[in-house]
Design a protein around this motif. Structure first.
Motif, short mmCIF file in Angstrom:
data_model
loop_
_atom_site.label_atom_id
_atom_site.label_comp_id
_atom_site.label_asym_id
_atom_site.label_seq_id
_atom_site.Cartn_x
_atom_site.Cartn_y
_atom_site.Cartn_z
N SER A 118 38.07 35.99 38.58
CA SER A 118 36.32 36.43 38.30
C SER A 118 35.75 37.69 38.72
CB SER A 118 35.33 34.69 39.02
OG SER A 118 36.15 35.37 40.64
N GLY A 119 34.88 37.89 39.15
CA GLY A 119 34.67 39.14 39.03
C GLY A 119 34.32 40.71 37.88
N LEU A 170 33.70 47.47 41.30
CA LEU A 170 33.33 46.08 40.60
C LEU A 170 34.30 45.09 41.89
CD1 LEU A 170 33.41 45.22 37.00
CD2 LEU A 170 32.42 44.70 38.37
N ARG A 171 34.42 43.32 42.19
CA ARG A 171 35.27 43.45 42.72
C ARG A 171 35.93 42.25 42.21
NH1 ARG A 171 35.65 40.33 48.75
NH2 ARG A 171 33.91 38.80 48.10
N LEU A 172 36.95 42.55 41.98
CA LEU A 172 38.01 40.94 41.58
C LEU A 172 38.08 39.98 42.21
CD1 LEU A 172 39.67 42.66 38.48
CD2 LEU A 172 36.95 41.80 38.60
N SER A 173 38.27 38.41 42.24
CA SER A 173 39.06 37.82 42.53
C SER A 173 39.85 36.72 42.19
CB SER A 173 37.89 36.48 43.69
OG SER A 173 36.83 37.85 44.22
N TYR A 218 42.14 39.42 46.32
CA TYR A 218 40.69 40.67 45.48
C TYR A 218 41.26 41.83 44.97
CZ TYR A 218 38.13 37.35 48.90
OH TYR A 218 37.38 36.46 49.82
#
Length: 123
Positions: free
Chosen positions: A6-7, A17-20, A79
């Motif tokens: 997500s993210g 942006l930060r993806l998780s 992350y």
């Protein structure tokens, strides 16, 4: 292992942006994890990877100094912090868990893949 990424989203060039990537089954704490991306018309490429304990990482040359991969083993989440984003970073980003504990960029080592999350960087 069951991964959920997500993210993603739409951001202007230079933004962040930060993806998780969460493991809903809480079983990938001893596995290396990677982020890969597939841009339109291009092959999938590994962007970053992290070893089971975070002690070793890998970055694609084009993202070095801009992206940071990290993991929280308590939260079973990995992350990808993406800064200074460029239009060429536009892609669908996937997280994947390795069968190994050490870092790898061999697709064969990654049997577990989450669904992708779209990252779009506008110029």
């Amino acid at each position: 292992v069951q991964l959920q990424a997500s993210g993603g989203g739409l951001v202007q060039a230079g933004g962040s942006l930060r993806l998780s990537c969460a493991d809903s089954k809480r079983t990938f704490s001893n596995n290396a994890v990677a982020w890969a991306r597939r841009a339109p018309g291009k092959e999938r490429e590994f962007v970053a990877a992290i070893s089971w304990n975070g002690g070793s990482t890998y970055y694609l040359d084009s993202v070095k100094g801009r992206f940071t991969i990290s993991r929280d083993r308590v939260k079973n989440t990995v992350y990808l912090q993406m800064n200074s984003l460029k239009p060429e970073d536009t892609a669908v980003y996937f997280c994947a868990a390795s069968r190994r504990s050490s870092v790898s960029t061999n697709s064969y080592d990654y049997p577990y893949w989450g669904q992708g999350t779209q990252v779009t960087v506008s110029s």
